[in-house]
Design an enzyme around this catalytic site. Structure first.
Site: not given
Length: 473
Positions: A283, A310, A314
């Site tokens: 990303c 950032h 998870n």
């Protein structure tokens, strides 16, 4: 002449009425012809009347005037009469090129020259159904149209409970960050199927990517999108190619070894028909590489540092517990966590001219989505803040990377304003700092949805059915 409150309301209601007439026509062109209409990159497909009015008003930033809805209506009417094959058409740019000419004749000529997608589309399988997997599903479902493009056929997961199917459907239906699914979802429990807006998605339970028989579900020559992050090299990902019905594999993480790391808009042309496994990079790499290319092409970058702020992912622990990575075992929702990022080195895989020029580090912060990259760049020549901002704003509006770069100037912008942003990165113009040959740029990015949008563009390129663009540039 002074306008009254009544005048303003009547003007607004007139615009809304015109937009309400356009909605079903735009939808029909998309459903029946796979025609995607936009206004300077802002898609009109599936938009509400208010959103359509807003996109037309935004044109004033480019042409010093709103785009009249009546002109859009004329283009839509001409397209309906021409009954075109699949194309992606930017109404504002078409009208600018046509000028005072005949829009119908212009469209007839351009459509006949377009290399339109044909056939029954390409089957897509999502291997994994986590944060990125479910957002990819949402985008693919939205892009289904008549079915001649990308067709989401299945997701592959490990069965976690007896009511696994219902739970998977509910996670697609509701999202704490991105909101509810835009449509209707039901399940066929007997056949392990999720039906979302008419798209039939087979849920396949498997622990082994090499043994799934996709052909038994009617799936052939599929592109498998591995969003688990479990395998990141050619050897591990090649397990997918052993399954019946699989043609190619795309990894939604930075690839290791000799895998091509593709940032759409930058180096997607390196994809060939012979490439069986490729990576869509990360990303952060997708967010910063387009901006870096523009700056480097214009001013030359000699050295730089990338600091990413950032959102937690998870991979981190919710509260303190053991983690194999340094610091990531500490509670993600309670701490800022210094960690590493491979984005700086990964840029060079898409832009070789940056090899050895960038360093990088990262801080994970207690927000669930939307991140910020701070680019501290040393340039070959002196520039001004106005110069670099003007360049990036123009690229975001009319440049070839307008689908990757957005630009904003607002003293009140914060991270949540970019949830759901489809472009890879958004330059915050008011935060830009310049001193001589040093430029510091702040680039926001939805590390979930913006990245997923880039992944879908790569899938379209792999499938060879990315719609032709009108105008071509």
């Amino acid at each position: 002449m002074t306008t009254t409150a009544k005048d303003h309301l009547e003007s607004w209601n007139t615009k809304i009425a015109l937009a309400e007439e356009l909605v079903p026509q735009i939808g029909k062109l998309y459903r029946e012809n796979d025609v995607v209409l936009s206004v300077y990159g802002a898609s009109l497909v599936g938009q509400s009347p208010i959103e359509i009015v807003r996109s037309h008003r935004a044109v004033r930033h480019i042409e010093d005037a709103e785009l009249p809805l009546a002109q859009t209506a004329a283009v839509v009417k001409a397209l309906t009469e021409l009954n075109p094959a699949p194309v992606s058409l930017d109404i504002a740019k078409v009208l600018r090129e046509v000028g005072t000419g005949d829009v119908t004749e212009y469209l007839r000529k351009e459509i006949s020259n377009a290399n339109a997608a044909t056939g029954n589309g390409t089957d897509v399988v999502l291997y994994g159904f986590g944060r990125i997997g479910r957002l990819l599903a949402r985008i693919l479902i939205d892009h289904t149209g008549s079915g001649r493009g990308l067709n989401l056929r299945a997701v592959v997961v490990r069965k976690a409970s007896e009511n696994d199917l219902e739970k998977r459907a509910n996670l697609l239906r509701r999202d704490s960050v991105h909101g509810p699914f835009n449509g209707v979802i039901s399940i066929d429990a007997e056949n392990d199927v999720i039906i979302a807006n008419g798209v039939r998605i087979q849920v396949i339970y498997s622990n082994d990517p090499a043994t799934v028989d996709y052909e038994q579900y009617g799936i052939k020559d599929a592109i498998v999108v591995d969003n688990t992050g479990r395998w990141r090299d050619a050897e591990g990902l090649s397990q997918h190619l052993q399954s019946k019905g699989v043609a190619r594999v795309l990894l939604t993480a930075p690839g290791k070894g000799d895998l091509k790391n593709v940032v759409y808009g930058i180096n997607h042309d390196v994809i060939t028909d012979d490439d069986k496994i490729i990576s869509a990079a990360s990303c952060t790499t997708n967010a910063i590489t387009p901006v870096l290319k523009i700056v480097n092409d214009a001013y030359g970058v000699t050295q730089g540092h990338v600091e990413t702020v950032h959102s937690y992912t998870n991979d981190q622990n919710l509260i303190d517990n053991f983690h194999k990575g340094d610091r990531r075992g500490r509670g993600a929702a309670l701490n800022m966590v210094i960690t590493e990022t491979g984005a700086a080195k990964a840029v060079a895989k898409a832009l070789p001219e940056f090899a050895g020029k960038l360093s990088g580090s990262a801080i994970r912060v207690p927000t669930p989505d939307v991140s910020l990259a701070i680019l501290n760049l040393q340039l070959e020549k002196d520039i001004t803040r106005e110069e670099i901002n003007s360049l990036l704003q123009e690229v975001s509006l009319t440049g070839e990377l307008r689908s990757q770069i957005n630009y904003v100037e607002s003293p009140e912008i914060v991270s949540t304003d970019f949830v759901g942003e489809r472009r890879a990165g958004i330059v915050d113009g008011l935060a830009t700092q310049v001193s001589g040959k040093t430029a510091i740029l702040y680039v926001w990015y939805d590390n979930e949805f913006g990245y997923s949008s880039q992944v879908v563009r790569v899938i379209e390129k792999m499938a060879g059915n990315h719609p032709a663009h009108i105008p071509a540039k």
